[in-house]
Write a protein that holds these residues in place. Sequence first.
Motif, PDB file in Angstrom:
ATOM      1  N   UNK A 205       1.434   9.379  -3.177  1.00 21.86           N
ATOM      2  CA  UNK A 205       2.844   8.991  -3.077  1.00 21.86           C
ATOM      3  C   UNK A 205       3.083   7.673  -3.818  1.00 21.86           C
ATOM      4  N   UNK A 206       4.320   7.477  -4.239  1.00 27.34           N
ATOM      5  CA  UNK A 206       4.636   6.230  -4.941  1.00 27.34           C
ATOM      6  C   UNK A 206       5.876   5.559  -4.345  1.00 27.34           C
ATOM      7  N   UNK A 207       6.421   6.120  -3.274  1.00 27.52           N
ATOM      8  CA  UNK A 207       7.607   5.494  -2.670  1.00 27.52           C
ATOM      9  C   UNK A 207       7.205   4.265  -1.855  1.00 27.52           C
ATOM     10  N   UNK A 208       8.129   3.283  -1.783  1.00 24.57           N
ATOM     11  CA  UNK A 208       7.854   2.040  -1.066  1.00 24.57           C
ATOM     12  C   UNK A 208       8.144   2.295   0.413  1.00 24.57           C
TER      13      UNK A 208
ATOM     14  N   UNK B  18       0.825  -1.218   0.000  1.00 20.00           N
ATOM     15  CA  UNK B  18       0.000   0.000   0.000  1.00 20.00           C
ATOM     16  C   UNK B  18       0.854   1.261   0.000  1.00 20.00           C
ATOM     17  N   UNK B  19       0.248   2.347  -0.418  1.00 20.69           N
ATOM     18  CA  UNK B  19       0.964   3.619  -0.566  1.00 20.69           C
ATOM     19  C   UNK B  19       0.237   4.724   0.187  1.00 20.69           C
TER      20      UNK B  19
ATOM     21  N   UNK C 156     -11.636   6.711   4.529  1.00 21.78           N
ATOM     22  CA  UNK C 156     -10.182   6.567   4.675  1.00 21.78           C
ATOM     23  C   UNK C 156      -9.741   5.112   4.600  1.00 21.78           C
ATOM     24  N   UNK C 157     -10.531   4.242   5.212  1.00 22.87           N
ATOM     25  CA  UNK C 157     -10.168   2.827   5.257  1.00 22.87           C
ATOM     26  C   UNK C 157     -10.137   2.228   3.839  1.00 22.87           C
ATOM     27  N   UNK C 158     -11.183   2.535   3.091  1.00 25.96           N
ATOM     28  CA  UNK C 158     -11.256   2.022   1.710  1.00 25.96           C
ATOM     29  C   UNK C 158     -10.144   2.624   0.863  1.00 25.96           C
ATOM     30  N   UNK C 159      -9.936   3.933   1.015  1.00 22.72           N
ATOM     31  CA  UNK C 159      -8.903   4.598   0.211  1.00 22.72           C
ATOM     32  C   UNK C 159      -7.527   3.992   0.472  1.00 22.72           C
ATOM     33  N   UNK C 160      -7.237   3.722   1.760  1.00 28.80           N
ATOM     34  CA  UNK C 160      -5.932   3.151   2.120  1.00 28.80           C
ATOM     35  C   UNK C 160      -5.743   1.788   1.452  1.00 28.80           C
ATOM     36  N   UNK C 161      -6.821   1.013   1.412  1.00 25.15           N
ATOM     37  CA  UNK C 161      -6.771  -0.316   0.792  1.00 25.15           C
ATOM     38  C   UNK C 161      -6.564  -0.213  -0.724  1.00 25.15           C
ATOM     39  N   UNK C 162      -7.198   0.795  -1.302  1.00 22.20           N
ATOM     40  CA  UNK C 162      -7.189   0.915  -2.763  1.00 22.20           C
ATOM     41  C   UNK C 162      -5.880   1.461  -3.332  1.00 22.20           C
ATOM     42  N   UNK C 163      -5.115   2.167  -2.511  1.00 17.22           N
ATOM     43  CA  UNK C 163      -3.815   2.689  -2.979  1.00 17.22           C
ATOM     44  C   UNK C 163      -2.790   1.566  -2.877  1.00 17.22           C
ATOM     45  N   UNK C 164      -2.619   0.817  -3.968  1.00 17.23           N
ATOM     46  CA  UNK C 164      -1.858  -0.421  -3.830  1.00 17.23           C
ATOM     47  C   UNK C 164      -1.124  -0.783  -5.109  1.00 17.23           C
ATOM     48  N   UNK C 165      -0.129  -1.667  -4.940  1.00 16.86           N
ATOM     49  CA  UNK C 165       0.431  -2.375  -6.090  1.00 16.86           C
ATOM     50  C   UNK C 165       0.054  -3.838  -5.899  1.00 16.86           C
ATOM     51  N   UNK C 166      -0.412  -4.444  -6.968  1.00 18.61           N
ATOM     52  CA  UNK C 166      -0.814  -5.846  -6.933  1.00 18.61           C
ATOM     53  C   UNK C 166       0.101  -6.610  -7.900  1.00 18.61           C
ATOM     54  N   UNK C 167       0.453  -7.825  -7.515  1.00 14.41           N
ATOM     55  CA  UNK C 167       1.413  -8.589  -8.317  1.00 14.41           C
ATOM     56  C   UNK C 167       0.700  -9.800  -8.897  1.00 14.41           C
ATOM     57  N   UNK C 168       0.417  -9.699 -10.183  1.00 20.07           N
ATOM     58  CA  UNK C 168      -0.407 -10.720 -10.839  1.00 20.07           C
ATOM     59  C   UNK C 168       0.489 -11.696 -11.595  1.00 20.07           C
ATOM     60  N   UNK C 169       0.324 -12.987 -11.290  1.00 26.28           N
ATOM     61  CA  UNK C 169       1.143 -14.005 -11.947  1.00 26.28           C
ATOM     62  C   UNK C 169       0.601 -14.335 -13.334  1.00 26.28           C
ATOM     63  N   UNK C 170       1.498 -14.327 -14.297  1.00 24.44           N
ATOM     64  CA  UNK C 170       1.135 -14.772 -15.650  1.00 24.44           C
ATOM     65  C   UNK C 170       2.152 -15.838 -16.050  1.00 24.44           C
ATOM     66  N   UNK C 171       1.712 -16.827 -16.792  1.00 21.73           N
ATOM     67  CA  UNK C 171       2.643 -17.913 -17.118  1.00 21.73           C
ATOM     68  C   UNK C 171       3.158 -17.878 -18.542  1.00 21.73           C
TER      69      UNK C 171
END
Lengths: 166, 442
Positions: free
Chosen positions: A68-71, A63-64, A151-166
């Motif tokens: 912001x975009x810093x880790x 989450x971010x 705020x709770x939803x917004x915090x959850x939505x600001x994210x990077x997701x890692x999707x596996x592709x084969x």
Amino acid sequence: MMKNKITMMGILFVALFSLVLFSGCAEKKAIVAEGTAQEQPSAAQDAATLSAAAAQEALKDINFDYDKSNIGTEARVIMKANADILLKNRNFNIIVEGHCDERGTSEYNMALGERRAQESKKYLINLGVDGARMKTISYGEERPLDSRSNEEAWAKNRRAHFLIVQ
Amino acid sequence: MKQLSKIALLTLTIFSCLILPNQASAKIYIDIDSPSFQQFPIAICDLNNISSGSAQTTNIGVALADEIKKYLSMTGIFNILNKKSFLEKMEPGNPDIIEKVYFPDWSLIGADYLVRGNILQKGKQIIVDSRLFDVTRSELIMSKKYSSASDDQKDLAKTIASDILLALTGDEGEFNTKIAFISKNNDSSDIYTIDYDGSNQTKITNHQSLIMSPRWSPDNKYVAFTSFKEGAPKVFIKNLQTGAEKRVSDYEGLNLCGSFSPDGKYLLLTLSKEGIEDIYSLNVETLRLNRLTQSYSIDVSPAWSPNGMQIAFVSNRSGSPQIYVMDADGNNVRRITYEGNYNTSPSWSPRGNRIAYEGRVYGRYQIFSIDTEGNNLIQLTFDNADNESPSWSPSGRQIVYTSKTASRSRICIMNANGLNIRYLNENVNRAVMPVWSSRFKK
């Protein structure tokens, strides 16, 4: 007979559990030594050759902060675990998805989501993951996990997701 | 397309156009750009029906006058006086009355301008002979005759309203323009266009995908946009006449549509192919790219100035998104917004002197405009909604934008000073990213 078997299994379970706990402690020490403040057991020890589905399960979102975009500190711990999974499972590639909360401009958020995905990809490269295995995509604010406007939803939505592709 | 055939069908012939000699050089009566601008009071009389036979008893003159009022009120610059307040008695059916104006009766009720006319219906043909007077000077400003081969009163009213506007302001207004926007429906969205008067809503894409940032080409023949139809965000250009779609940018990562150059030859884009979101110019014929920004920050939402010399864009190089202006070659970058910590979506006025954008204030997004040097900031919207994505009308007098609340988002049009807000379409729940076309040629 039955009773004995159950007791035996119980002992085995406790033994296994303490082993996990112990290795968790070791991991924690390593993280502290690296200078990160957060503590969370890494999934690294379980990371060897997972199925795609299991690996997808194990890769966690980060989450971010707003605009912001810093880790961040918390995200770094998750990224270490994610990197370990990717390093030990080289049979699949991933798409790094960047997402934003609903506030602000759709276009700017599309760029911000891309930046979050790029920063995440770069962080994984720095942890040794081959950049050729990763592509980025931004969904901006268009694909929220939680559609509520708080705020709770917004915090959850600001994210990077890692999707596996084969 | 529909609009074009409609116009073709309705052959509007102008018999005579008599503008008094001393006013031939397009005198501008109403300076609507003055800071003290207020709506101008105008009296529009029911058109005097001079038809013979059964057509004489119809209320066609009333209906056409009502349509003309409707169009003039859309411009936001007129206060249309209620006809119940009119004092001057007119003898119906007598064609001479339109010239015989007793001006004190009109100045007494506060009218600055007066519209009168005769209407003659012959079968399907309608002939209108109209007059526009300046009441305060007791002068005839315009005299014009129209002949419509069909009974489409809407287009006739639009033409008359447009001529009145042209005579008074030196500018024909926005009557022959459209607005493109995105209609969102969960995960599937598409681009629609709608006429300035809120009619003729038409779906122009069928992607049923995430789709955004529609942009008209200057000649209105193409719309460029970003679509996720193929999975990733890619830029397409759609030919509105043939319906053909061409993918013009599918680099790795983000391909976000910016805006067409005033000559239509280039399309600005935001691409992340080098790992950072920068602004590029794409030659739409050769598809050759020219990178314009090199900063490590996010650079997005480029908008060309009307003369093609400069580009406004959003960058977070200062730590928060702000509006910047650069020369068209990417040089001479300067920041123009300093109020607030979230300023995005610049749109350059066709008059060249101002940039509209959205800014965050008290947790809400509101529309602002500022001059191109970064001075004379004006907040235009204040209501309890998120007001976003401003786009100027071709005359530079009005701004279209999205007004979002928790339950819906609607397209609104307001005057460039923030007054006279009108909802464009009531029947779409999630309409976003409106963009104004240029004028369609008749």
